[in-house]
Scaffold this active site. Structure first.
Site, mmCIF file in Angstrom:
data_model
loop_
_atom_site.group_PDB
_atom_site.id
_atom_site.type_symbol
_atom_site.label_atom_id
_atom_site.label_comp_id
_atom_site.label_asym_id
_atom_site.label_seq_id
_atom_site.Cartn_x
_atom_site.Cartn_y
_atom_site.Cartn_z
ATOM 1 N N VAL A 61 30.873 44.509 25.725
ATOM 2 C CA VAL A 61 29.945 43.382 25.905
ATOM 3 C C VAL A 61 28.827 43.693 26.901
ATOM 4 O O VAL A 61 27.820 42.993 26.946
ATOM 5 C CB VAL A 61 30.663 42.069 26.323
ATOM 6 C CG1 VAL A 61 31.626 41.594 25.250
ATOM 7 C CG2 VAL A 61 31.354 42.210 27.676
ATOM 8 N N TYR A 152 30.594 39.109 41.651
ATOM 9 C CA TYR A 152 31.197 38.191 40.667
ATOM 10 C C TYR A 152 30.626 36.774 40.815
ATOM 11 O O TYR A 152 30.294 36.115 39.826
ATOM 12 C CB TYR A 152 32.703 38.216 40.888
ATOM 13 C CG TYR A 152 33.554 37.448 39.905
ATOM 14 C CD1 TYR A 152 33.912 38.007 38.672
ATOM 15 C CD2 TYR A 152 34.053 36.182 40.209
ATOM 16 C CE1 TYR A 152 34.734 37.311 37.788
ATOM 17 C CE2 TYR A 152 34.872 35.484 39.336
ATOM 18 C CZ TYR A 152 35.216 36.056 38.124
ATOM 19 O OH TYR A 152 36.033 35.365 37.252
HETATM 20 N N1 CAA Z 1 37.527 34.230 54.616
HETATM 21 C C1 CAA Z 1 37.247 34.741 55.806
HETATM 22 N N2 CAA Z 1 37.664 35.952 56.224
HETATM 23 C C2 CAA Z 1 38.427 36.652 55.384
HETATM 24 C C3 CAA Z 1 38.766 36.172 54.097
HETATM 25 C C4 CAA Z 1 38.298 34.899 53.738
HETATM 26 N N3 CAA Z 1 38.574 34.365 52.545
HETATM 27 N N4 CAA Z 1 39.508 37.097 53.478
HETATM 28 C C5 CAA Z 1 39.634 38.140 54.338
HETATM 29 N N5 CAA Z 1 38.998 37.857 55.476
HETATM 30 C C6 CAA Z 1 38.890 38.681 56.664
HETATM 31 C C7 CAA Z 1 40.235 39.269 57.062
HETATM 32 O O1 CAA Z 1 40.956 38.349 57.841
HETATM 33 C C8 CAA Z 1 39.823 40.485 57.894
HETATM 34 O O2 CAA Z 1 39.413 40.079 59.154
HETATM 35 P P1 CAA Z 1 39.562 41.053 60.448
HETATM 36 O O3 CAA Z 1 38.754 42.281 60.134
HETATM 37 O O4 CAA Z 1 39.022 40.227 61.552
HETATM 38 O O5 CAA Z 1 41.026 41.336 60.547
HETATM 39 C C9 CAA Z 1 38.591 40.950 57.127
HETATM 40 O O6 CAA Z 1 38.098 39.824 56.390
HETATM 41 C C10 CAA Z 1 38.964 42.034 56.129
HETATM 42 O O7 CAA Z 1 37.789 42.576 55.684
HETATM 43 P P2 CAA Z 1 37.804 43.902 54.825
HETATM 44 O O8 CAA Z 1 36.442 44.231 54.374
HETATM 45 O O9 CAA Z 1 38.607 44.949 55.533
HETATM 46 O O10 CAA Z 1 38.612 43.378 53.601
HETATM 47 P P3 CAA Z 1 39.589 44.159 52.685
HETATM 48 O O11 CAA Z 1 38.962 45.403 52.261
HETATM 49 O O12 CAA Z 1 40.939 44.166 53.294
HETATM 50 O O13 CAA Z 1 39.721 43.156 51.416
HETATM 51 C C11 CAA Z 1 38.950 41.734 49.708
HETATM 52 C C12 CAA Z 1 38.665 42.312 51.069
HETATM 53 C C13 CAA Z 1 39.069 42.838 48.654
HETATM 54 C C14 CAA Z 1 37.800 40.842 49.295
HETATM 55 C C15 CAA Z 1 40.271 40.933 49.741
HETATM 56 O O14 CAA Z 1 40.185 39.982 50.785
HETATM 57 C C16 CAA Z 1 40.525 40.180 48.456
HETATM 58 O O15 CAA Z 1 40.970 40.743 47.470
HETATM 59 N N6 CAA Z 1 40.254 38.876 48.425
HETATM 60 C C17 CAA Z 1 40.430 38.040 47.251
HETATM 61 C C18 CAA Z 1 39.107 37.796 46.576
HETATM 62 C C19 CAA Z 1 39.324 36.885 45.412
HETATM 63 O O16 CAA Z 1 39.619 35.706 45.573
HETATM 64 N N7 CAA Z 1 39.189 37.397 44.205
HETATM 65 C C20 CAA Z 1 39.428 36.615 43.056
HETATM 66 C C21 CAA Z 1 39.888 37.532 41.954
HETATM 67 S S1 CAA Z 1 40.426 36.606 40.517
HETATM 68 C C22 CAA Z 1 39.031 35.961 39.934
HETATM 69 O O17 CAA Z 1 37.958 36.297 40.281
HETATM 70 C C23 CAA Z 1 39.184 34.935 38.845
HETATM 71 C C24 CAA Z 1 38.400 33.765 39.159
HETATM 72 O O18 CAA Z 1 37.296 33.607 38.640
HETATM 73 C C25 CAA Z 1 38.971 32.713 40.022
HETATM 74 P P1 NAP Z 2 41.788 39.572 31.795
HETATM 75 O O1 NAP Z 2 43.169 39.195 31.417
HETATM 76 O O2 NAP Z 2 41.557 40.711 32.704
HETATM 77 O O3 NAP Z 2 40.953 39.775 30.450
HETATM 78 C C1 NAP Z 2 39.634 40.203 30.474
HETATM 79 C C2 NAP Z 2 39.225 40.614 29.085
HETATM 80 O O4 NAP Z 2 37.866 41.040 29.132
HETATM 81 C C3 NAP Z 2 40.040 41.773 28.530
HETATM 82 O O5 NAP Z 2 40.426 41.446 27.227
HETATM 83 C C4 NAP Z 2 39.057 42.932 28.521
HETATM 84 O O6 NAP Z 2 39.179 43.769 27.398
HETATM 85 C C5 NAP Z 2 37.750 42.217 28.377
HETATM 86 N N1 NAP Z 2 36.638 43.061 28.830
HETATM 87 C C6 NAP Z 2 36.397 43.495 30.084
HETATM 88 N N2 NAP Z 2 35.279 44.242 30.099
HETATM 89 C C7 NAP Z 2 34.823 44.266 28.828
HETATM 90 C C8 NAP Z 2 33.705 44.864 28.205
HETATM 91 N N3 NAP Z 2 32.809 45.593 28.880
HETATM 92 N N4 NAP Z 2 33.548 44.681 26.879
HETATM 93 C C9 NAP Z 2 34.420 43.962 26.179
HETATM 94 N N5 NAP Z 2 35.492 43.367 26.698
HETATM 95 C C10 NAP Z 2 35.687 43.527 28.017
HETATM 96 O O7 NAP Z 2 41.046 38.347 32.477
HETATM 97 P P2 NAP Z 2 41.178 36.791 32.268
HETATM 98 O O8 NAP Z 2 41.805 36.245 33.467
HETATM 99 O O9 NAP Z 2 41.746 36.487 30.930
HETATM 100 O O10 NAP Z 2 39.633 36.377 32.318
HETATM 101 C C11 NAP Z 2 38.896 35.978 31.186
HETATM 102 C C12 NAP Z 2 37.589 35.345 31.646
HETATM 103 O O11 NAP Z 2 37.871 34.223 32.463
HETATM 104 C C13 NAP Z 2 36.713 36.275 32.499
HETATM 105 O O12 NAP Z 2 35.363 36.054 32.211
HETATM 106 C C14 NAP Z 2 37.019 35.825 33.907
HETATM 107 O O13 NAP Z 2 35.980 36.142 34.788
HETATM 108 C C15 NAP Z 2 37.178 34.354 33.691
HETATM 109 N N6 NAP Z 2 37.944 33.662 34.714
HETATM 110 C C16 NAP Z 2 39.215 34.019 34.979
HETATM 111 C C17 NAP Z 2 39.919 33.319 35.945
HETATM 112 C C18 NAP Z 2 41.338 33.625 36.295
HETATM 113 O O14 NAP Z 2 41.805 33.062 37.291
HETATM 114 N N7 NAP Z 2 42.057 34.459 35.569
HETATM 115 C C19 NAP Z 2 39.311 32.262 36.613
HETATM 116 C C20 NAP Z 2 37.991 31.953 36.318
HETATM 117 C C21 NAP Z 2 37.326 32.647 35.349
HETATM 118 P P3 NAP Z 2 40.111 45.073 27.394
HETATM 119 O O15 NAP Z 2 41.496 44.532 27.632
HETATM 120 O O16 NAP Z 2 39.876 45.641 26.062
HETATM 121 O O17 NAP Z 2 39.622 45.903 28.531
#
Ligand code: CAA
Ligand code: NAP
Length: 245
Positions: A61, A152
């Site tokens: 995509v 993101y």
């Molecule tokens: N708010 C404020 N401070 C925070 C924080 C937060 N939410 N999270 C971490 N910190 C702080 C820590 O306490 C630490 O502080 P100190 O240095 O004072 O100890 C510092 O930030 C750590 O910083 P680093 O750069 O060293 O962080 P890291 O490399 O350990 O990890 C990260 C950073 C990768 C972002 C990690 O915190 C992480 O994975 N966070 C989750 C992010 C998240 O929510 N992702 C969602 C994924 S799923 C998704 O995206 C689906 C969706 O749509 C909902």
């Molecule tokens: P997931 O399980 O990791 O699935 C993501 C899918 O996207 C996989 O099927 C992957 O295909 C496909 N994909 C990634 N890169 C691609 C590319 N370049 N071309 C075509 N396909 C690609 O994630 P999910 O949780 O189901 O998430 C689906 C959607 O919801 C995403 O847009 C995500 O940002 C959104 N979302 C998720 C959450 C959550 O909490 N999980 C919350 C908010 C929004 P392959 O498996 O073939 O790599």
């Protein structure tokens, strides 16, 4: 003949639930996979054992030409797409200080450019047939921002800008365009977040749990239906109360 729904990234956590729900509602559901043939075969085999008959096409995509080729193949072999669910997405989390240009670009191309890449290839037919549904999957983190997700959050916020603009361009022609903004849903994407960070996030969700992929799928199914004809340009949050706008 039943309407054709194309769900990108339909083999992932939320995508699989969307494919199954739309299929149960009577649509002919097609999905895409990025390139892992083995994984795609297993998914097709598994879902066919459950009684579904999905078709899958290889498509990156993030690549305009790849989307064009997949859509052309679908149109030739199956027919025009009436419902497009732009669901494929990725995360590459890091604080901005640590984020590489590559992680920034990869996330922008996969989560945002993908909307242009796919929608461009299906929109003409939707407008010509005076009926269409485009449902873009954004995120709570596009609405509120998230520590470690500048890439993101920017891409997902952009998703709704795209929705609102295209919704205005297509409203008169029976094509609706909407954004679904899920909160944290129990899929691999969320399970990849370190456990301690994840538990902290869950403790901030008023409903007290992660969402289920099926809950997102039910909303997508509604937006695809005739009941949702008057909903366009909307962003609907589904996040257990974690963020209220
Ligand atoms: N708010 C404020 N401070 C925070 C924080 C937060 N939410 N999270 C971490 N910190 C702080 C820590 O306490 C630490 O502080 P100190 O240095 O004072 O100890 C510092 O930030 C750590 O910083 P680093 O750069 O060293 O962080 P890291 O490399 O350990 O990890 C990260 C950073 C990768 C972002 C990690 O915190 C992480 O994975 N966070 C989750 C992010 C998240 O929510 N992702 C969602 C994924 S799923 C998704 O995206 C689906 C969706 O749509 C909902
Ligand atoms: P997931 O399980 O990791 O699935 C993501 C899918 O996207 C996989 O099927 C992957 O295909 C496909 N994909 C990634 N890169 C691609 C590319 N370049 N071309 C075509 N396909 C690609 O994630 P999910 O949780 O189901 O998430 C689906 C959607 O919801 C995403 O847009 C995500 O940002 C959104 N979302 C998720 C959450 C959550 O909490 N999980 C919350 C908010 C929004 P392959 O498996 O073939 O790599």
């Amino acid at each position: 003949m039943s309407k054709i729904a194309l769900v990108t990234g339909g083999m992932g956590g939320i995508g699989t639930a969307i494919c199954k729900t739309l299929s149960n509602s009577g649509y002919q559901v097609i999905t895409t996979y990025l390139g892992n043939e083995e994984k795609a075969k297993n998914w097709l085999y598994q879902t066919s054992n459950e009684g579904f008959s999905f078709k899958a096409f290889k498509c990156d995509v993030a690549d305009f030409d790849s989307c064009g080729e997949a859509v052309t193949q679908i149109k030739t072999e199956i027919g025009n797409i009436s419902i497009l669910v732009n669901n494929a997405g990725i995360t590459r989390d890091a604080t901005l200080r640590k984020m590489t240009k590559e992680s920034w670009s990869e996330v922008l191309r996969t989560n945002l450019d993908s909307l242009f890449n796919m929608t461009k290839h299906v929109l003409d037919e939707m407008l010509e047939q005076s009926w269409g549904r485009i449902i873009n999957i954004s995120s709570i983190n596009g609405q509120k921002g998230q520590f470690g997700q500048s890439n993101y959050s920017a891409a997902k916020a952009g998703v709704h800008g795209f929705t609102m603009a295209v919704a205005q361009e297509t409203a008169k022609k029976g094509v609706t365009v909407n954004t679904v903004a899920p909160g944290y849903i129990a899929t691999n994407m969320v399970m990849a977040v370190p456990e301690d960070v994840r538990n902290k996030i869950i403790s901030g969700i008023p409903v007290g749990r992660l969402g289920r992929a099926e809950e997102i799928a039910a909303l997508v199914d509604f937006l695809a239906s005739e009941h949702a004809s008057f909903i366009t340009g909307s962003e609907i949050a589904i996040n257990g109360g974690q963020h209220m706008m």
